[in-house]
Design a protein around this motif. Structure first.
Motif, short mmCIF file in Angstrom:
data_model
loop_
_atom_site.label_atom_id
_atom_site.label_comp_id
_atom_site.label_asym_id
_atom_site.label_seq_id
_atom_site.Cartn_x
_atom_site.Cartn_y
_atom_site.Cartn_z
N LEU A 199 -71.58 -31.78 34.22
CA LEU A 199 -70.36 -31.18 34.88
C LEU A 199 -69.06 -31.93 34.60
CD1 LEU A 199 -71.97 -31.82 38.58
CD2 LEU A 199 -71.15 -29.59 37.37
N PRO A 200 -69.18 -32.57 33.86
CA PRO A 200 -67.07 -32.82 33.49
C PRO A 200 -66.73 -32.26 32.11
CG PRO A 200 -68.57 -35.14 33.72
CD PRO A 200 -69.85 -33.82 33.61
N HIS A 201 -67.72 -31.33 31.30
CA HIS A 201 -67.65 -30.46 30.48
C HIS A 201 -66.75 -29.24 31.73
CE1 HIS A 201 -68.53 -33.01 27.23
NE2 HIS A 201 -69.54 -32.30 27.08
N ILE A 202 -67.64 -28.72 32.85
CA ILE A 202 -66.73 -27.81 32.92
C ILE A 202 -65.97 -27.93 34.18
CG2 ILE A 202 -67.73 -25.98 34.84
CD1 ILE A 202 -69.41 -25.45 32.74
N GLU A 203 -65.49 -29.33 34.60
CA GLU A 203 -64.27 -29.24 35.29
C GLU A 203 -62.92 -28.80 34.48
OE1 GLU A 203 -62.17 -29.75 38.57
OE2 GLU A 203 -64.49 -29.47 38.69
N LEU A 204 -63.05 -29.45 32.58
CA LEU A 204 -62.27 -30.02 31.70
C LEU A 204 -62.01 -28.53 31.54
CD1 LEU A 204 -60.42 -30.84 29.90
CD2 LEU A 204 -62.17 -31.49 27.87
N THR A 205 -63.16 -27.24 31.05
CA THR A 205 -62.75 -25.94 30.32
C THR A 205 -62.66 -25.28 32.42
OG1 THR A 205 -64.99 -25.90 30.08
CG2 THR A 205 -63.89 -23.73 30.91
N ARG A 206 -63.07 -25.28 33.49
CA ARG A 206 -62.10 -25.08 34.52
C ARG A 206 -60.93 -25.51 34.02
NH1 ARG A 206 -64.56 -23.51 39.12
NH2 ARG A 206 -62.53 -24.05 40.18
N ASN A 207 -59.95 -26.64 34.27
CA ASN A 207 -58.58 -27.17 33.45
C ASN A 207 -57.80 -26.08 33.03
OD1 ASN A 207 -58.67 -28.84 36.62
ND2 ASN A 207 -59.62 -30.41 34.78
N ILE A 208 -58.80 -26.23 31.58
CA ILE A 208 -58.16 -25.37 30.59
C ILE A 208 -57.86 -24.42 30.97
CG2 ILE A 208 -58.49 -24.42 28.23
CD1 ILE A 208 -59.48 -27.20 27.73
N ALA A 209 -58.29 -23.07 31.71
CA ALA A 209 -58.11 -22.30 32.16
C ALA A 209 -57.18 -21.91 33.42
CB ALA A 209 -59.78 -21.53 32.56
N LYS A 210 -57.09 -23.11 34.29
CA LYS A 210 -56.60 -22.80 35.44
C LYS A 210 -54.85 -23.01 34.22
CE LYS A 210 -57.85 -25.24 38.58
NZ LYS A 210 -58.07 -25.76 39.37
N ALA A 269 -50.24 -15.25 33.19
CA ALA A 269 -51.17 -14.45 32.61
C ALA A 269 -52.25 -14.42 34.11
CB ALA A 269 -51.11 -14.57 30.75
N ARG A 270 -52.88 -13.95 33.70
CA ARG A 270 -54.27 -14.19 33.87
C ARG A 270 -55.79 -13.48 33.18
NH1 ARG A 270 -55.77 -16.85 37.73
NH2 ARG A 270 -58.46 -15.93 38.91
N VAL A 271 -55.46 -14.27 32.15
CA VAL A 271 -56.33 -14.13 31.04
C VAL A 271 -57.54 -14.62 31.17
CG1 VAL A 271 -56.70 -14.29 28.51
CG2 VAL A 271 -54.38 -14.14 29.03
N PHE A 272 -57.82 -15.95 31.30
CA PHE A 272 -59.38 -16.62 31.90
C PHE A 272 -59.37 -16.51 33.20
CE2 PHE A 272 -57.33 -17.83 28.07
CZ PHE A 272 -58.17 -17.83 27.08
N ARG A 273 -60.93 -16.60 33.40
CA ARG A 273 -61.88 -17.07 34.90
C ARG A 273 -61.76 -18.79 34.17
NH1 ARG A 273 -66.22 -12.44 36.35
NH2 ARG A 273 -67.07 -12.51 34.17
N GLU A 274 -62.22 -19.34 35.98
CA GLU A 274 -62.00 -20.08 36.04
C GLU A 274 -63.74 -20.82 36.18
OE1 GLU A 274 -60.91 -22.47 38.79
OE2 GLU A 274 -58.27 -20.92 38.55
N PRO A 275 -64.80 -20.73 35.14
CA PRO A 275 -65.83 -21.04 35.61
C PRO A 275 -67.24 -21.99 36.79
CG PRO A 275 -65.36 -22.17 33.08
CD PRO A 275 -64.42 -22.14 33.39
N THR A 276 -68.29 -21.52 36.89
CA THR A 276 -69.04 -22.27 37.97
C THR A 276 -70.05 -23.12 37.04
OG1 THR A 276 -67.61 -21.15 39.44
CG2 THR A 276 -69.90 -22.46 39.58
N GLY A 277 -70.51 -23.90 37.08
CA GLY A 277 -72.02 -24.94 36.53
C GLY A 277 -72.77 -24.35 37.76
N LEU A 278 -73.71 -23.04 37.25
CA LEU A 278 -74.93 -23.24 37.44
C LEU A 278 -76.15 -24.51 37.45
CD1 LEU A 278 -75.81 -21.11 39.06
CD2 LEU A 278 -77.41 -19.87 37.64
N LEU A 279 -76.28 -25.13 38.49
CA LEU A 279 -77.19 -25.86 38.43
C LEU A 279 -78.62 -25.80 38.19
CD1 LEU A 279 -74.80 -29.05 40.66
CD2 LEU A 279 -75.27 -28.77 38.11
N SER A 280 -79.62 -27.03 37.22
CA SER A 280 -80.79 -26.43 37.35
C SER A 280 -81.82 -26.97 38.97
CB SER A 280 -81.27 -26.51 36.27
OG SER A 280 -82.56 -26.59 36.13
#
Length: 361
Positions: free
Chosen positions: A186-197, A205-216
């Protein structure tokens, strides 16, 4: 008191992640065509049954729902903590064979399998992304701390610290919004969301979507030693490609305990509980029912059922795998197609990125 506050914040953050994951799962069922999945593995060897039950089954499920799925073979990331470059090409093929044998089907579904070293446009995202994060954020990433400790290296190369940013590039290049993960990722997903934001905000610009972690929902599969996560490096695995005899031999070596009555008690009997869980995943039953079925027949009967369940579940997968091993030209064609399709997506994303940063010509 400060530690209590930190613990509460971590728990609250995880609860929010679970809620987002549940909402995403519900929408995937209703609107699979709206979403894109990005997931993958590092090519460090063949996959084992922990990979299969923990992630591969779920990838096939999402693919079959109709969700476009990108599978990255993270070959560049192997260079951060291993000296196995001589085997990378072989391992890329082995991973692809495992994927195809387990049901990922690029010809029937919108599934793309590719090594990220072959997608230069993806890797060009690393430079602008690095400008959006601080050294402090990277050094505090708990997953990176664990990876560094596990690597056993005396000298840590810079690639290890930028690993989460490279993962962000993997996720964002195809505008994925679904990333199947375990709690520890989850920390990787949060960093990725921050980078996109941050990219979207900084460059207006609205280039990237903010991804969500789909938990198993699948619990972590422990190794045959019963105490640690199943891992090739710990030699406590059963490989997907194993023969029936190799599976039997591996299960016979599994750690249990001295009690003859088999019960499902994860807290007090983790080794027995783990074998019951594996048998249940392979057979479609429940650990509790299997324990009741075995009763006082002891560890020998438990291991017999585990062996039979695994061999039955993987019989057709292993047959498909053997066929693919003798058709490497087909396997390579799958990779070439995945590379071409992924590069096409990456080129379009990079064009948008350059335009947003006023670097297009």
């Amino acid at each position: 008191m400060a530690e209590e506050n930190i613990s509460e914040a971590i728990n609250a953050s995880f609860e929010r992640a679970v809620q987002k994951s549940n909402e995403l799962e519900a929408d995937l069922q209703l609107n699979p065509e709206k979403h894109r999945v990005l997931t993958g593995d590092r090519p460090t060897g063949n996959l084992h049954i922990g990979h299969y039950f923990g992630s591969l089954q779920n990838r096939v499920r999402l693919q079959n729902l109709g969700v476009e799925t990108f599978i990255v073979i993270a070959d560049y990331q192997v260079l951060t903590d291993r000296d196995v470059f001589k085997d990378i090409s072989k391992f890329v093929l082995e991973l692809t064979i495992d994927y195809l044998a387990c049901g990922l089907d690029p010809h029937k579904f919108k599934t793309h399998i590719f090594p990220h070293s072959h997608i230069p446009e993806l890797n060009q995202l690393l430079v602008p992304f690095l400008s959006l994060v601080s050294n402090s954020e990277l050094s505090k990433n708990p997953t990176i701390k664990e990876e560094i400790q596990a690597s056993g290296q005396n000298v840590i190369n810079a690639g290890m610290y930028t690993y989460p940013v490279h993962q962000a590039a993997d996720i964002l290049f195809c505008k994925s919004d679904v990333v199947p993960v375990g709690k520890d990722q989850l920390p990787h997903i949060e960093l990725t969301r921050n980078i996109a934001k941050r990219f979207n905000k900084k460059f207006k610009a609205r280039v990237f979507r903010e991804p969500t972690g789909l938990l198993s929902e699948t619990p972590m599969i422990l190794g045959l030693d019963g105490g640690q996560k199943m891992s090739k490096s710990r030699n406590n695995t059963i490989m997907i490609k194993a023969t029936e005899d190799e599976t039997m031999k591996a299960v016979k070596s599994a750690k249990t305990d001295s009690e003859r009555l088999i019960t499902y008690d994860p807290d007090n009997r983790p080794e027995v509980a783990n074998l019951l869980r594996i048998a249940a995943l392979a057979s479609g039953g429940t650990p509790q029912n299997l324990a009741a079925e075995i009763g006082d027949q002891g560890a020998g009967k438990l291991k017999q059922i585990v062996t039979e369940s695994i061999n039955e579940h993987f019989r057709e997968i292993r047959q498909r795998r053997a066929h693919l091993e003798n058709n490497l030209d087909f396997v390579k064609s799958i990779l070439r197609e995945g590379i071409a399709e992924s590069r096409n997506v990456a080129q379009k994303t990079l064009e948008e990125v350059r335009a947003a940063m006023n670097m297009d010509i």
